[in-house]
Motif scaffolding. Structure first.
Motif, mmCIF file in Angstrom:
data_model
loop_
_atom_site.group_PDB
_atom_site.id
_atom_site.type_symbol
_atom_site.label_atom_id
_atom_site.label_comp_id
_atom_site.label_asym_id
_atom_site.label_seq_id
_atom_site.Cartn_x
_atom_site.Cartn_y
_atom_site.Cartn_z
ATOM 1 N N GLY A 268 -4.131 4.036 7.083
ATOM 2 C CA GLY A 268 -4.602 4.563 8.370
ATOM 3 C C GLY A 268 -5.440 3.522 9.100
ATOM 4 N N ARG A 269 -6.353 2.904 8.380
ATOM 5 C CA ARG A 269 -7.214 1.879 8.996
ATOM 6 C C ARG A 269 -6.366 0.702 9.497
ATOM 7 N NH1 ARG A 269 -12.678 1.014 8.037
ATOM 8 N NH2 ARG A 269 -13.730 2.870 7.319
ATOM 9 N N LEU B 270 0.827 -1.205 0.000
ATOM 10 C CA LEU B 270 0.000 0.000 0.000
ATOM 11 C C LEU B 270 0.869 1.265 0.000
ATOM 12 C CD1 LEU B 270 -2.638 -1.134 2.673
ATOM 13 C CD2 LEU B 270 -2.880 -1.244 0.188
ATOM 14 N N GLU B 271 1.890 1.267 0.859
ATOM 15 C CA GLU B 271 2.749 2.449 1.010
ATOM 16 C C GLU B 271 3.478 2.798 -0.285
ATOM 17 O OE1 GLU B 271 5.506 1.254 3.971
ATOM 18 O OE2 GLU B 271 4.154 1.599 5.644
ATOM 19 N N SER B 272 3.954 1.757 -0.975
ATOM 20 C CA SER B 272 4.830 2.001 -2.132
ATOM 21 C C SER B 272 4.124 2.802 -3.205
ATOM 22 C CB SER B 272 5.313 0.682 -2.733
ATOM 23 O OG SER B 272 6.029 -0.005 -1.764
ATOM 24 N N LYS B 273 2.899 2.392 -3.545
ATOM 25 C CA LYS B 273 2.208 3.124 -4.620
ATOM 26 C C LYS B 273 1.842 4.533 -4.156
ATOM 27 C CE LYS B 273 -1.541 3.143 -7.958
ATOM 28 N NZ LYS B 273 -2.244 4.340 -7.512
ATOM 29 N N ALA B 274 1.436 4.659 -2.885
ATOM 30 C CA ALA B 274 1.095 5.999 -2.372
ATOM 31 C C ALA B 274 2.326 6.914 -2.456
ATOM 32 C CB ALA B 274 0.591 5.901 -0.934
ATOM 33 N N GLU C 110 -10.807 -2.842 10.045
ATOM 34 C CA GLU C 110 -11.021 -3.566 8.789
ATOM 35 C C GLU C 110 -10.811 -2.602 7.617
ATOM 36 O OE1 GLU C 110 -11.841 -6.782 8.254
ATOM 37 O OE2 GLU C 110 -11.693 -7.207 10.387
ATOM 38 N N LEU C 111 -10.239 -3.125 6.499
ATOM 39 C CA LEU C 111 -10.015 -2.257 5.339
ATOM 40 C C LEU C 111 -11.285 -2.045 4.531
ATOM 41 C CD1 LEU C 111 -6.530 -3.114 3.837
ATOM 42 C CD2 LEU C 111 -7.140 -1.768 5.824
ATOM 43 N N PHE C 112 -12.138 -3.063 4.461
ATOM 44 C CA PHE C 112 -13.359 -2.944 3.638
ATOM 45 C C PHE C 112 -14.597 -3.040 4.517
ATOM 46 C CE2 PHE C 112 -10.103 -4.334 0.694
ATOM 47 C CZ PHE C 112 -10.347 -3.521 -0.403
ATOM 48 N N PRO D 115 -5.744 1.565 -6.898
ATOM 49 C CA PRO D 115 -6.154 2.285 -5.703
ATOM 50 C C PRO D 115 -5.475 3.650 -5.643
ATOM 51 C CG PRO D 115 -4.579 0.554 -5.124
ATOM 52 C CD PRO D 115 -4.866 0.399 -6.572
ATOM 53 N N THR D 116 -6.280 4.712 -5.540
ATOM 54 C CA THR D 116 -5.736 6.073 -5.598
ATOM 55 C C THR D 116 -4.918 6.368 -4.336
ATOM 56 O OG1 THR D 116 -7.566 7.157 -4.450
ATOM 57 C CG2 THR D 116 -7.858 6.776 -6.825
ATOM 58 N N SER D 117 -4.134 7.447 -4.415
ATOM 59 C CA SER D 117 -3.307 7.821 -3.250
ATOM 60 C C SER D 117 -4.175 8.058 -2.018
ATOM 61 C CB SER D 117 -2.517 9.097 -3.549
ATOM 62 O OG SER D 117 -1.501 8.823 -4.465
ATOM 63 N N ASP D 118 -5.363 8.659 -2.230
ATOM 64 C CA ASP D 118 -6.266 8.926 -1.086
ATOM 65 C C ASP D 118 -6.763 7.620 -0.479
ATOM 66 O OD1 ASP D 118 -6.252 11.752 -1.442
ATOM 67 O OD2 ASP D 118 -7.623 11.498 -3.132
ATOM 68 N N VAL D 119 -7.179 6.703 -1.336
ATOM 69 C CA VAL D 119 -7.703 5.419 -0.845
ATOM 70 C C VAL D 119 -6.588 4.638 -0.139
ATOM 71 C CG1 VAL D 119 -8.572 3.166 -1.620
ATOM 72 C CG2 VAL D 119 -9.610 5.277 -2.488
ATOM 73 N N LEU D 120 -5.367 4.700 -0.695
ATOM 74 C CA LEU D 120 -4.246 3.994 -0.052
ATOM 75 C C LEU D 120 -3.997 4.559 1.347
ATOM 76 C CD1 LEU D 120 -1.925 3.713 -3.166
ATOM 77 C CD2 LEU D 120 -2.926 1.787 -1.918
#
Ligand code: FAD
Length: 376
Positions: free
Chosen positions: A367-368, A310-314, A374-376, A357-362
């Protein structure tokens, strides 16, 4: 294979990248060259004729292609993800034949997940497949499909026929010639203009059950376990290639551009420009270290692997925008007036943060996860 990719990047991709960008032209030559070199089957197993190479090789090839032409890199990434999804499917003669065609460079594939109805929430398609005799019928409005109209097959998501819940999905391999499939418009993006990311409509397409890539309801797991890690790694590599290209062109400009009245090059004359270039180098080398770290986490999975995915793409999305923005500033009017390719890198770099997954969603997921939610 990295040497081969670099050679193609320098001799086929780089010379035509600027014109293809200007005309919004999909590079058929690029795909032919990558196919002839065996690169369309880079990660496929040797038993189907692939190179059987792992994520280290994949990341090197991705970054090399992106440094020459990020549009082609995104086409290559979507193809590789589709190929990985087919590899992960229960093996049949049909899928083995398609994998052999991919390895032989005869078959380009891609992903068609995002839908107009659920926008960037690609894991939750609103289209639902309906069972029909021996197969299924599928209608869907896919909003962005890289290589639309050029791929021979599309990995398509839909809600499962009898599933409940927004992520109870199934993946299908849809051949380009199926009746009811059409490309619904021309791609005219700000950046990545040469990758044909047009919308696509499936209108009551009939698919035999042999084209199902996952069990009903198992599409979400395939998206999360097969597609997401490799997509985020590949996107990070596209960002890295763009950053390297921006550094290369900025460096050349700071050496070649001159203040004749001072008898110095731009780089010799201005410490501010040297500082901008240095910041670009620091951020780019940091991103390169992230790629190595992510490959290591994916090859030797551990508790922190999904977080790194998750971190890498963000991080990559922001770094590419930051580095190419600094390049625009350092190269000043020459970049702004499109005398250099830096403005293309800058436009191409905007896509990473908004591609799902956009930077905001990542950030929301990270954060979650950090809070144990839970992520979803
Ligand atoms: C060049 C390009 C190629 C593409 N290729 C493909 C492809 O091959 N296959 C495919 O399936 N898709 C593809 N896509 C689609 C892409 O992955 C996204 O689905 C799409 O860009 C998102 O569109 P949107 O802005 O309408 O999304 P929206 O959901 O409307 O997002 C708008 C904004 O809201 C933010 N946002 C959304 N949800 C949340 C949330 N939960 N929390 C915080 N912020 C949020 C987003 O970050 C974004 O900034 C491509 C897109 C581009 C630009």
């Amino acid at each position: 294979m990295l040497a081969s990719a670099k050679y193609i990047a320098e001799t086929v991709l780089a010379p035509s990248a600027r014109q293809n960008d200007r005309e919004g032209r999909f590079s058929i030559e690029a795909i032919s060259a990558l196919g002839e070199a065996g690169l369309l089957g880079l990660t496929l197993p040797e038993e189907v004729g692939g190179c059987g190479l792992g994520l280290h090789s994949f990341s090197g090839v991705m970054a090399a292609i992106a440094e020459a032409d990020a549009s082609v890199a995104m086409v290559y990434l979507m193809h590789t993800l589709a190929a990985s999804t087919i590899v992960a499917a229960p093996r049949s003669d049909l899928f083995s034949g398609i994998l052999r065609d991919i390895a032989a460079g005869r078959h380009l594939s891609t992903l068609a997940f995002s839908e107009a109805g659920s926008r960037s929430h690609f894991w939750a398609p609103v289209s639902r497949a309906r069972t029909n005799g021996a197969g299924i019928r599928l209608s869907a409005k896919k909003s962005w499909v890289t290589s639309a109209g050029h791929a021979r097959s599309y990995v398509v998501s839909a809600l499962s026929p009898d599933g409940s819940g927004p992520t109870n999905t199934t993946l299908y391999l849809v051949p380009n010639e199926v009746a009811g499939l059409s490309i619904a418009g021309r791609w005219d993006g700000l950046g990545l203009r040469a990758n044909a990311s047009a919308p696509m409509v499936l209108d009551d397409c009939h698919l035999g059950s042999e084209l199902r890539l996952t069990e009903d309801g198992a599409g979400f797991q395939a998206m999360m376990n097969v597609v997401l890690p490799q997509f985020n790694l590949g996107s990070t590599c596209v960002a890295l290639g763009l950053c390297r290209a921006a550094i290369k062109e900025t460096t050349a400009h700071l050496k070649a551009g001159r203040f004749e009245h001072l008898g110095q090059s731009l780089g010799e004359a201005l410490p501010t420009l040297r500082a901008l270039l240095a910041t670009m180098v620091i951020e780019t080398d940091g991103l390169s270290a992230r790629v190595d770290d992510l490959v290591d986490h994916l090859e030797r999975p551990r508790d922190t692997t999904m977080l790194r995915v998750l971190e890498s793409k963000a991080a990559a999305g922001e770094t590419a925008i930051s580095v190419t923005s600094a390049a625009m500033r350092a190269a000043g009017g020459a970049a702004f007036s499109k005398h250099l390719s830096i403005e293309r890198f800058f436009r191409d770099a905007q896509a990473g943060a908004i591609m799902a997954p956009t930077s905001d969603v990542l950030r929301e997921f990270i954060g979650r996860a950090t809070l144990g939610m839970e992520l979803f």
